[in-house]
Design a protein around this motif. Structure first.
Motif, short mmCIF file in Angstrom:
data_model
loop_
_atom_site.label_atom_id
_atom_site.label_comp_id
_atom_site.label_asym_id
_atom_site.label_seq_id
_atom_site.Cartn_x
_atom_site.Cartn_y
_atom_site.Cartn_z
N VAL A 60 -3.61 -0.32 -5.79
CA VAL A 60 -3.86 -1.25 -4.71
C VAL A 60 -5.18 -0.84 -4.05
CG1 VAL A 60 -3.02 -2.09 -2.49
CG2 VAL A 60 -1.41 -1.68 -4.36
N ASN A 61 -6.07 -1.79 -3.86
CA ASN A 61 -7.35 -1.50 -3.23
C ASN A 61 -7.27 -1.69 -1.73
OD1 ASN A 61 -8.88 -0.72 -5.52
ND2 ASN A 61 -8.97 -2.84 -6.15
N GLU A 62 -8.32 -1.28 -1.05
CA GLU A 62 -8.35 -1.26 0.39
C GLU A 62 -9.38 -2.26 0.91
OE1 GLU A 62 -8.93 0.51 4.37
OE2 GLU A 62 -10.43 0.94 2.87
N ILE A 63 -9.05 -2.96 2.00
CA ILE A 63 -9.99 -3.96 2.53
C ILE A 63 -11.18 -3.31 3.23
CG2 ILE A 63 -8.24 -5.75 2.73
CD1 ILE A 63 -8.26 -5.26 5.77
N GLY A 64 -11.01 -2.09 3.68
CA GLY A 64 -12.12 -1.39 4.33
C GLY A 64 -12.65 -2.14 5.52
N ASN A 65 -13.96 -2.22 5.62
CA ASN A 65 -14.62 -2.91 6.74
C ASN A 65 -15.21 -4.25 6.31
OD1 ASN A 65 -14.37 -0.91 8.94
ND2 ASN A 65 -15.42 0.39 7.47
N ASN A 66 -14.64 -4.82 5.26
CA ASN A 66 -15.14 -6.09 4.75
C ASN A 66 -14.36 -7.24 5.41
OD1 ASN A 66 -15.81 -8.38 3.28
ND2 ASN A 66 -15.89 -7.29 1.33
N PRO A 67 -15.00 -7.98 6.30
CA PRO A 67 -14.29 -9.06 7.01
C PRO A 67 -13.88 -10.21 6.09
CG PRO A 67 -16.64 -9.13 7.52
CD PRO A 67 -16.41 -7.90 6.69
N LYS A 68 -14.41 -10.27 4.88
CA LYS A 68 -14.06 -11.35 3.95
C LYS A 68 -12.75 -11.06 3.21
CE LYS A 68 -18.86 -12.60 3.17
NZ LYS A 68 -19.94 -12.64 2.21
N LEU A 69 -12.30 -9.81 3.24
CA LEU A 69 -11.07 -9.46 2.53
C LEU A 69 -9.87 -9.54 3.46
CD1 LEU A 69 -12.27 -6.41 0.41
CD2 LEU A 69 -12.05 -8.80 -0.30
N ARG A 70 -8.74 -9.93 2.91
CA ARG A 70 -7.50 -10.07 3.65
C ARG A 70 -6.41 -9.24 2.98
NH1 ARG A 70 -3.57 -12.63 2.43
NH2 ARG A 70 -1.99 -13.61 3.64
N SER A 71 -5.71 -8.48 3.77
CA SER A 71 -4.63 -7.65 3.25
C SER A 71 -3.47 -8.52 2.78
CB SER A 71 -4.14 -6.70 4.35
OG SER A 71 -3.06 -5.94 3.91
N ASN A 72 -2.94 -8.20 1.60
CA ASN A 72 -1.76 -8.91 1.10
C ASN A 72 -0.66 -7.92 0.67
OD1 ASN A 72 -2.81 -7.93 -1.30
ND2 ASN A 72 -3.40 -9.95 -2.09
N VAL A 73 -0.82 -6.67 1.09
CA VAL A 73 0.17 -5.63 0.82
C VAL A 73 0.46 -4.90 2.14
CG1 VAL A 73 0.64 -3.47 -0.39
CG2 VAL A 73 -0.56 -5.32 -1.57
N LEU A 74 1.72 -4.73 2.43
CA LEU A 74 2.14 -4.01 3.62
C LEU A 74 2.70 -2.65 3.21
CD1 LEU A 74 4.09 -6.91 5.35
CD2 LEU A 74 1.73 -6.21 5.79
N ILE A 75 2.41 -1.63 3.98
CA ILE A 75 2.96 -0.30 3.72
C ILE A 75 4.00 0.00 4.80
CG2 ILE A 75 2.48 2.17 3.54
CD1 ILE A 75 -0.36 1.45 2.75
N ARG A 76 5.16 0.39 4.38
CA ARG A 76 6.24 0.75 5.31
C ARG A 76 6.86 2.06 4.84
NH1 ARG A 76 3.76 -2.45 7.62
NH2 ARG A 76 4.39 -4.50 8.33
N ASP A 77 7.36 2.81 5.81
CA ASP A 77 8.09 4.02 5.41
C ASP A 77 9.57 3.77 5.63
OD1 ASP A 77 8.99 5.48 8.04
OD2 ASP A 77 6.92 4.88 8.39
N LYS A 78 10.36 4.46 4.82
CA LYS A 78 11.81 4.34 4.89
C LYS A 78 12.36 5.72 5.21
CE LYS A 78 15.74 2.76 2.16
NZ LYS A 78 16.15 2.19 0.89
N ASN A 79 13.27 5.76 6.13
CA ASN A 79 13.89 7.03 6.56
C ASN A 79 12.84 8.03 7.04
OD1 ASN A 79 16.39 5.98 5.78
ND2 ASN A 79 16.11 6.73 3.69
N ASP A 80 11.73 7.52 7.53
CA ASP A 80 10.65 8.36 8.07
C ASP A 80 10.03 9.30 7.04
OD1 ASP A 80 10.86 7.18 10.53
OD2 ASP A 80 12.06 8.78 11.41
N ARG A 81 10.26 9.09 5.75
CA ARG A 81 9.70 10.03 4.77
C ARG A 81 9.33 9.42 3.43
NH1 ARG A 81 14.25 14.15 2.81
NH2 ARG A 81 12.36 15.13 2.09
N SER A 82 9.76 8.22 3.12
CA SER A 82 9.42 7.57 1.85
C SER A 82 8.49 6.40 2.13
CB SER A 82 10.68 7.06 1.15
OG SER A 82 11.55 8.13 0.87
N VAL A 83 7.47 6.25 1.30
CA VAL A 83 6.47 5.20 1.51
C VAL A 83 6.70 4.08 0.50
CG1 VAL A 83 4.00 4.71 1.55
CG2 VAL A 83 4.83 6.95 2.31
#
Length: 163
Positions: A60-83
């Motif tokens: 998965v790539n990162e949008i960085g500081n490019n205003p033309k890119l839009r995030s389509n992946v969310l990162i969440r942690d589960k049980n405060d330790r799994s990503v």
């Protein structure tokens, strides 16, 4: 071990020229009463583990500081330790069968140092500061980091490091 207290990860990151910082995730769960980092790199080389290479998140790539890119992946942690990574495509960006899309995530402000080292941080784009391939810029960043590491070392106490 892929779970490390932040201090141990910071030392590893410094020794391996910040390569592991691209492949780490902070999680809320404390470890040894300290903040921890999930690190998916080899402790000797800093390269991504073969098992991690078999899973989508490292691609998965990162949008960085490019205003033309839009995030389509969310990162969440589960049980405060799994990503976990979740693909999030809204109705305005719905896909048809056979369509492809680049997976993009916004790692947020805490990833800015990695962006700077790779050459697409705000300071690179706005002030023309070089990436880590430019010796002067890399050395300047490394001298600042070295001061922080020296300060950490000067305050270390053996028992709290491991208990």
């Amino acid at each position: 071990e892929d779970r490390k207290v932040n201090l141990h990860f910071d030392f590893k990151n410094f020794i391996l020229n910040y390569e592991p910082s691209e492949w780490s995730y902070g999680v809320p769960e404390p470890m040894l009463n300290q903040q921890q980092t999930i690190d998916i790199t080899n402790d000797t080389t800093g390269e991504v583990h073969p098992l991690a290479k078999m899973h989508t998140p490292i691609y998965v790539n990162e949008i960085g500081n490019n205003p033309k890119l839009r995030s389509n992946v969310l990162i969440r942690d589960k049980n405060d330790r799994s990503v976990y990574y979740y693909v999030s495509i809204d109705e305005n960006h719905a896909m048809k069968k056979g369509d492809t899309v680049e997976l993009l995530v916004d790692y947020g402000e805490h990833y800015e140092e990695v962006r700077e080292r790779k050459g697409y941080g705000r300071i690179n784009l706005l002030d023309g500061v070089g990436d880590d391939n430019e010796d002067g810029s890399r050395l300047q960043r490394n001298f600042l980091e070295r001061e922080e590491v020296e300060n950490d070392i000067s305050t270390l106490r053996l028992y709290p490091m491991f208990h």
